[in-house]
Design a protein around this motif. Structure first.
Motif, PDB file in Angstrom:
ATOM      1  N   LEU A   1       0.834  -1.209   0.000  1.00  0.00           N
ATOM      2  CA  LEU A   1       0.000   0.000   0.000  1.00  0.00           C
ATOM      3  C   LEU A   1       0.864   1.253   0.000  1.00  0.00           C
ATOM      4  O   LEU A   1       0.580   2.219  -0.729  1.00  0.00           O
ATOM      5  N   TYR A   2       1.926   1.265   0.783  1.00  0.00           N
ATOM      6  CA  TYR A   2       2.811   2.424   0.836  1.00  0.00           C
ATOM      7  C   TYR A   2       3.518   2.639  -0.507  1.00  0.00           C
ATOM      8  O   TYR A   2       3.669   3.786  -0.962  1.00  0.00           O
ATOM      9  N   ARG A   3       3.955   1.548  -1.133  1.00  0.00           N
ATOM     10  CA  ARG A   3       4.643   1.687  -2.417  1.00  0.00           C
ATOM     11  C   ARG A   3       3.700   2.202  -3.501  1.00  0.00           C
ATOM     12  O   ARG A   3       4.094   3.053  -4.314  1.00  0.00           O
ATOM     13  N   GLU A   4       2.470   1.706  -3.534  1.00  0.00           N
ATOM     14  CA  GLU A   4       1.516   2.158  -4.551  1.00  0.00           C
ATOM     15  C   GLU A   4       1.177   3.635  -4.400  1.00  0.00           C
ATOM     16  O   GLU A   4       0.910   4.318  -5.395  1.00  0.00           O
ATOM     17  N   ASN A   5       1.172   4.134  -3.184  1.00  0.00           N
ATOM     18  CA  ASN A   5       0.838   5.543  -2.934  1.00  0.00           C
ATOM     19  C   ASN A   5       2.076   6.413  -2.729  1.00  0.00           C
ATOM     20  O   ASN A   5       1.953   7.580  -2.327  1.00  0.00           O
ATOM     21  N   LYS A   6       3.265   5.831  -2.989  1.00  0.00           N
ATOM     22  CA  LYS A   6       4.542   6.561  -2.871  1.00  0.00           C
ATOM     23  C   LYS A   6       4.698   7.206  -1.507  1.00  0.00           C
ATOM     24  O   LYS A   6       5.065   8.382  -1.376  1.00  0.00           O
ATOM     25  N   ALA A   7       4.383   6.412  -0.467  1.00  0.00           N
ATOM     26  CA  ALA A   7       4.532   6.867   0.912  1.00  0.00           C
ATOM     27  C   ALA A   7       5.627   6.047   1.575  1.00  0.00           C
ATOM     28  O   ALA A   7       5.727   4.839   1.365  1.00  0.00           O
ATOM     29  N   ASN A   8       6.433   6.734   2.370  1.00  0.00           N
ATOM     30  CA  ASN A   8       7.533   6.081   3.073  1.00  0.00           C
ATOM     31  C   ASN A   8       7.433   6.426   4.552  1.00  0.00           C
ATOM     32  O   ASN A   8       7.520   7.603   4.914  1.00  0.00           O
ATOM     33  N   PRO A   9       7.249   5.440   5.424  1.00  0.00           N
ATOM     34  CA  PRO A   9       7.126   5.753   6.851  1.00  0.00           C
ATOM     35  C   PRO A   9       8.355   6.459   7.419  1.00  0.00           C
ATOM     36  O   PRO A   9       8.244   7.234   8.360  1.00  0.00           O
ATOM     37  N   LEU A  10       9.529   6.185   6.843  1.00  0.00           N
ATOM     38  CA  LEU A  10      10.751   6.809   7.343  1.00  0.00           C
ATOM     39  C   LEU A  10      10.982   8.200   6.772  1.00  0.00           C
ATOM     40  O   LEU A  10      11.809   8.950   7.295  1.00  0.00           O
ATOM     41  N   ALA A  11      10.261   8.546   5.698  1.00  0.00           N
ATOM     42  CA  ALA A  11      10.492   9.840   5.049  1.00  0.00           C
ATOM     43  C   ALA A  11      10.098  10.995   5.955  1.00  0.00           C
ATOM     44  O   ALA A  11      10.684  12.077   5.877  1.00  0.00           O
ATOM     45  N   SER A  12       9.086  10.794   6.804  1.00  0.00           N
ATOM     46  CA  SER A  12       8.663  11.868   7.699  1.00  0.00           C
ATOM     47  C   SER A  12       9.604  12.026   8.884  1.00  0.00           C
ATOM     48  O   SER A  12       9.633  13.079   9.519  1.00  0.00           O
ATOM     49  N   CYS A  13      10.381  10.970   9.191  1.00  0.00           N
ATOM     50  CA  CYS A  13      11.318  11.044  10.313  1.00  0.00           C
ATOM     51  C   CYS A  13      12.709  11.497   9.880  1.00  0.00           C
ATOM     52  O   CYS A  13      13.421  12.149  10.653  1.00  0.00           O
ATOM     53  N   LEU A  14      13.101  11.130   8.650  1.00  0.00           N
ATOM     54  CA  LEU A  14      14.449  11.458   8.195  1.00  0.00           C
ATOM     55  C   LEU A  14      14.724  12.959   8.166  1.00  0.00           C
ATOM     56  O   LEU A  14      15.767  13.403   8.663  1.00  0.00           O
ATOM     57  N   PRO A  15      13.827  13.805   7.594  1.00  0.00           N
ATOM     58  CA  PRO A  15      14.104  15.246   7.640  1.00  0.00           C
ATOM     59  C   PRO A  15      14.247  15.785   9.060  1.00  0.00           C
ATOM     60  O   PRO A  15      15.075  16.655   9.320  1.00  0.00           O
ATOM     61  N   LEU A  16      13.440  15.252   9.990  1.00  0.00           N
ATOM     62  CA  LEU A  16      13.541  15.700  11.381  1.00  0.00           C
ATOM     63  C   LEU A  16      14.887  15.319  11.976  1.00  0.00           C
ATOM     64  O   LEU A  16      15.509  16.114  12.702  1.00  0.00           O
ATOM     65  N   LEU A  17      15.384  14.114  11.658  1.00  0.00           N
ATOM     66  CA  LEU A  17      16.686  13.686  12.161  1.00  0.00           C
ATOM     67  C   LEU A  17      17.815  14.526  11.577  1.00  0.00           C
ATOM     68  O   LEU A  17      18.802  14.811  12.265  1.00  0.00           O
ATOM     69  N   LEU A  18      17.659  14.937  10.312  1.00  0.00           N
ATOM     70  CA  LEU A  18      18.679  15.789   9.702  1.00  0.00           C
ATOM     71  C   LEU A  18      18.664  17.202  10.265  1.00  0.00           C
ATOM     72  O   LEU A  18      19.692  17.880  10.287  1.00  0.00           O
ATOM     73  N   GLN A  19      17.494  17.640  10.727  1.00  0.00           N
ATOM     74  CA  GLN A  19      17.401  18.982  11.288  1.00  0.00           C
ATOM     75  C   GLN A  19      17.972  19.061  12.708  1.00  0.00           C
ATOM     76  O   GLN A  19      18.438  20.117  13.136  1.00  0.00           O
ATOM     77  N   MET A  20      17.929  17.961  13.445  1.00  0.00           N
ATOM     78  CA  MET A  20      18.308  17.994  14.852  1.00  0.00           C
ATOM     79  C   MET A  20      19.737  18.488  15.080  1.00  0.00           C
ATOM     80  O   MET A  20      19.964  19.308  15.981  1.00  0.00           O
ATOM     81  N   PRO A  21      20.764  18.026  14.319  1.00  0.00           N
ATOM     82  CA  PRO A  21      22.107  18.576  14.561  1.00  0.00           C
ATOM     83  C   PRO A  21      22.190  20.079  14.333  1.00  0.00           C
ATOM     84  O   PRO A  21      22.902  20.782  15.057  1.00  0.00           O
ATOM     85  N   ILE A  22      21.442  20.583  13.340  1.00  0.00           N
ATOM     86  CA  ILE A  22      21.480  22.023  13.065  1.00  0.00           C
ATOM     87  C   ILE A  22      20.850  22.803  14.204  1.00  0.00           C
ATOM     88  O   ILE A  22      21.400  23.800  14.692  1.00  0.00           O
ATOM     89  N   PHE A  23      19.678  22.335  14.659  1.00  0.00           N
ATOM     90  CA  PHE A  23      19.022  23.027  15.772  1.00  0.00           C
ATOM     91  C   PHE A  23      19.840  22.902  17.058  1.00  0.00           C
ATOM     92  O   PHE A  23      19.882  23.830  17.863  1.00  0.00           O
ATOM     93  N   LEU A  24      20.488  21.748  17.252  1.00  0.00           N
ATOM     94  CA  LEU A  24      21.321  21.581  18.436  1.00  0.00           C
ATOM     95  C   LEU A  24      22.507  22.539  18.405  1.00  0.00           C
ATOM     96  O   LEU A  24      22.868  23.135  19.430  1.00  0.00           O
ATOM     97  N   ALA A  25      23.113  22.697  17.214  1.00  0.00           N
ATOM     98  CA  ALA A  25      24.220  23.640  17.090  1.00  0.00           C
ATOM     99  C   ALA A  25      23.765  25.064  17.369  1.00  0.00           C
ATOM    100  O   ALA A  25      24.445  25.831  18.072  1.00  0.00           O
ATOM    101  N   LEU A  26      22.597  25.423  16.843  1.00  0.00           N
ATOM    102  CA  LEU A  26      22.065  26.763  17.088  1.00  0.00           C
ATOM    103  C   LEU A  26      21.801  26.979  18.573  1.00  0.00           C
ATOM    104  O   LEU A  26      22.135  28.025  19.144  1.00  0.00           O
ATOM    105  N   PHE A  27      21.212  25.973  19.222  1.00  0.00           N
ATOM    106  CA  PHE A  27      20.926  26.079  20.653  1.00  0.00           C
ATOM    107  C   PHE A  27      22.205  26.193  21.468  1.00  0.00           C
ATOM    108  O   PHE A  27      22.318  27.021  22.379  1.00  0.00           O
ATOM    109  N   ARG A  28      23.215  25.361  21.151  1.00  0.00           N
ATOM    110  CA  ARG A  28      24.450  25.369  21.930  1.00  0.00           C
ATOM    111  C   ARG A  28      25.202  26.682  21.771  1.00  0.00           C
ATOM    112  O   ARG A  28      25.774  27.202  22.746  1.00  0.00           O
TER     113      ARG A  28
END
Length: 347
Positions: free
Chosen positions: A111-138
């Motif tokens: 079902l995910y492949r037919e609708n071009k949905a990836n459960p990890l796609a919504s988490c991956l951008p957030l994981l990539l943003q975390m080091p940047i936000f952590l650097a800004l916070f620090r």
């Protein structure tokens, strides 16, 4: 668990600390450079040690980071929306294959492949943003404590001192809500920033769930988790905000305002089908089409043709001012001669 971890020698963690420092060092360099750049931009306006100079520097630093993360944000919100839209179909598969977990997993991935949905796609951008936000916070948190973090603040220690001592509305950018006694301008500024930060976060999440989700996606265990996060995240931010310096609170508020406006624009221009936002978009599209049709010039009426039942067109008399008119001259049709044979012409 904590006691067991405390028994582990610190030397074991050294490689991980070195790897983390190597990853964060370039981010500290970029963040500190952008902060110093905007401080130089606003210093001629408000002064190098003004609280407004540092506040605007933090605001524009946050905007630069968020602009750079727009592609990741768009991908994240689209993936999250697609996963929400597919939840009714996922629940149907769960009911159909409740007795066969392997078949359920295979059909769900199909079902995910037919609708071009990836459960990890919504988490991956957030994981990539975390080091940047952590650097800004620090960088901001360390600078507020008077400790330089990042190359451009290390080579300019005077800027770190200026940032830690700058005040806005009677509160230093390095001040925190705690200790709350004595209660003064610092606590008031922190309370206002914490409330604004919490409200903008709540509105952003509520906007995503109520405007850009179909009714079917708001039911089921996944939707219940989203509803719980709708209230848990703002509470976490509100409680944790009392330990943040004023400069970090300004950063979080700016980031939440940017997210709210960016999400509003995406939902308004690209809503998911079957959602209230999509219905509102359809109404606006039809209204614009009707407005363009009404503004389109209509073809002029040529009037009755000569020789018809209507009146003939009239032309102004020569030498007149156009008021006196006369009937137009009728068109003369020349009669063509009939074709004759040679014998007819001799006769």
């Amino acid at each position: 668990m904590i006691e067991a971890l405390s028994l582990i020698p610190m030397s074991i963690w050294d490689p991980f600390i070195s790897i983390g420092s190597a990853i964060m060092a370039p981010l500290y360099w970029v963040v500190s450079g952008i902060l110093v750049f905007f401080h130089a931009v606003w210093s001629p306006v408000f002064g190098p040690n003004s609280g407004w100079t540092w506040t605007l520097s933090i605001v524009f630093l946050t905007i630069c980071i968020r602009v750079a993360l727009i592609p990741l944000f768009v991908r994240q919100i689209n993936s999250s929306r697609q996963m929400q839209v597919l939840q009714p179909k996922v629940r149907e598969l769960q009911k159909k294959y409740a007795h066969d977990r392997e078949k359920l997993g295979a059909e769900t991935m199909k079902l995910y492949r037919e609708n071009k949905a990836n459960p990890l796609a919504s988490c991956l951008p957030l994981l990539l943003q975390m080091p940047i936000f952590l650097a800004l916070f620090r960088v901001l948190n360390s600078a507020a404590d008077g400790v330089p973090k990042g190359h451009w603040l290390v080579v300019n220690p005077d800027l770190v001192t200026s940032l830690s001592q700058a005040t806005i509305f009677g509160a230093r950018i390095s001040d925190k809500f705690l200790p709350a006694i004595p209660f003064g301008s610092v606590q008031l500024v922190c309370i206002v920033l914490i409330i604004a930060m919490t409200v903008t976060l709540f509105i952003t999440q509520l906007q995503l769930m109520r405007k850009n989700m179909p009714p079917e996606a708001l039911e089921g265990p996944f939707a219940q988790q989203q509803k719980m996060m709708l209230y848990i995240f703002p509470i976490i931010f509100a409680v944790g905000g009392i330990n943040f310096p004023v400069g970090v609170l300004i950063y979080w508020l700016t980031s939440n305002l940017w997210t709210m406006g960016q999400q509003f624009y995406i939902i308004r221009r690209n809503p998911a089908p079957g959602t209230p936002a999509y219905e509102a978009w359809e109404i606006r599209r039809k209204a614009k089409a009707e407005h363009r049709a009404a503004q389109r010039p209509k073809p002029e009426d040529p009037g009755p043709e000569p020789g018809g039942n209507g009146a003939r067109p009239k032309t102004p008399l020569p030498g007149g001012d156009g008021a006196a008119v006369a009937p137009a001259a009728p068109r003369v049709v020349r009669q063509q001669p009939r074709t004759q044979s040679r014998s007819q012409r001799k006769k």
